[in-house]
Enzyme design. Structure first.
Site, PDB file in Angstrom:
ATOM      1  N   PRO A   2       0.987  -1.110  -0.120  1.00  0.00           N
ATOM      2  CA  PRO A   2      -0.101  -0.109   0.280  1.00  0.00           C
ATOM      3  C   PRO A   2       0.670   1.192  -0.125  1.00  0.00           C
ATOM      4  CG  PRO A   2      -0.905  -1.635   1.483  1.00  0.00           C
ATOM      5  CD  PRO A   2       0.688  -2.060   1.213  1.00  0.00           C
ATOM      6  N   GLU A   3       0.528   2.232  -0.633  1.00  0.00           N
ATOM      7  CA  GLU A   3       1.093   3.544  -0.597  1.00  0.00           C
ATOM      8  C   GLU A   3       0.259   4.632   0.242  1.00  0.00           C
ATOM      9  OE1 GLU A   3       2.239   4.566  -4.789  1.00  0.00           O
ATOM     10  OE2 GLU A   3       2.204   2.294  -5.257  1.00  0.00           O
ATOM     11  N   LYS A  53       4.771   5.001   4.885  1.00  0.00           N
ATOM     12  CA  LYS A  53       3.986   3.673   4.924  1.00  0.00           C
ATOM     13  C   LYS A  53       3.949   3.323   6.522  1.00  0.00           C
ATOM     14  CE  LYS A  53       5.450   3.360   0.203  1.00  0.00           C
ATOM     15  NZ  LYS A  53       5.930   2.480  -0.972  1.00  0.00           N
ATOM     16  N   ARG A 253      10.928  -2.071 -10.759  1.00  0.00           N
ATOM     17  CA  ARG A 253       9.419  -2.044 -10.402  1.00  0.00           C
ATOM     18  C   ARG A 253       8.839  -1.927 -11.974  1.00  0.00           C
ATOM     19  NH1 ARG A 253       8.115  -0.456  -5.452  1.00  0.00           N
ATOM     20  NH2 ARG A 253       6.120  -1.402  -5.825  1.00  0.00           N
TER      21      ARG A 253
END
EC number: 3.2.2.-
Length: 263
Positions: A2-3, A53, A253
């Site tokens: 999650p960001e 985060k 990524r």
């Protein structure tokens, strides 16, 4: 992972469930935290803060629970007495008379005093949070042009929590599409207009995602509802120029971009 926007929404849910309510039961899985269980009974959560985060649960006796979900951790809110059916391993339980919050599977969990908050290695390392309302585009531009970051390619810089906390891969992809840049640019090479656009997008895109992602009422947001323009849309036409969105790998990524309008 999650960001920032997803972590902030999780924090909002936790606050809505138990903020200001006396804790009736507290349980920690890790032995080094067991001594805090009795100290928190009768205390209450004052607020839940996000630093990128990481999540900071602040208590009325000035202790703070630090947790970082990393890849597998997840918070859940349940009615007190309810035991969710899950294969996840429970790490933290904070219970009030009517609601209980549960943290599963996370391994990075600590209890911090006010002094330790100021010296914690992760919290010392992270940059300003993109969802912090006190963070302005002017400050974002200053960080872009600082000696520490001005020579870094955006492909890696926008994933570095030391630059701005809360950014991650989907935000990196969407921010660069918004300003029409590829990931191999550096701040030192941009003109004034590009710098201004990027400084605003670095804050506007995460904040729009936090405010509206998952909402369906487009009229409420006058068409500004957050949705992916390029992320996970390889092979589809770009809504801005009609070019075909491509997928590659940058900084290990997946990276999505439009070669027609990102240069």
């Amino acid at each position: 992972m999650p960001e920032g926007p997803e972590i902030r929404r999780a924090a909002d849910n936790l606050e809505a469930a138990i903020k200001g309510k006396p804790l009736t039961d507290v349980w920690f899985a890790f032995p080094q935290l067991k001594s805090y269980q009795s100290r928190l009974i009768g205390q209450h959560v004052t607020h839940v803060e996000t630093r990128g985060k990481a999540l900071l649960t602040h208590f009325s006796n000035d202790l703070t629970l630090y947790s970082h979900n990393q890849l597998y951790g997840v918070w859940r809110v349940v009615e007190t007495g309810e035991e969710p059916q899950t294969t996840r391993v429970l790490r933290v339980k904070l219970q009030t008379a009517d609601k209980t919050i549960l943290l599963y599977s996370a391994s990075d969990i600590e209890m911090l005093t006010p002094e330790q908050l100021t010296t914690h290695p992760f919290l010392q390392r992270v940059g300003p949070d993109v969802l912090d309302p006190k963070l302005t585009p002017e400050v974002a531009k200053e960080r872009l042009l600082s000696p520490r970051f001005r020579n870094r390619q955006f492909a890696g810089l926008l994933l570095d929590q030391a630059f701005l906390a809360g950014l991650g891969n989907y935000l990196r992809v969407e921010i660069l599409w918004q300003v029409g840049l590829t990931g191999n640019h550096k701040a030192k090479d941009l003109n004034a207009a590009q710098l201004d656009a990027l400084a605003h997008a670095l804050l506007d895109i995460p904040r729009l995602s936090y405010a509206t992602r998952g909402q369906v009422d487009e009229n409420k947001y006058h068409g500004a509802l957050f949705r992916f323009k390029v992320f996970h849309r390889d092979g589809e036409p770009c809504e801005r120029c009609g070019g075909i969105i491509e997928k590659t790998t940058l900084s290990s990524r997946p990276f999505y971009w439009c070669p027609g309008c990102q240069h």
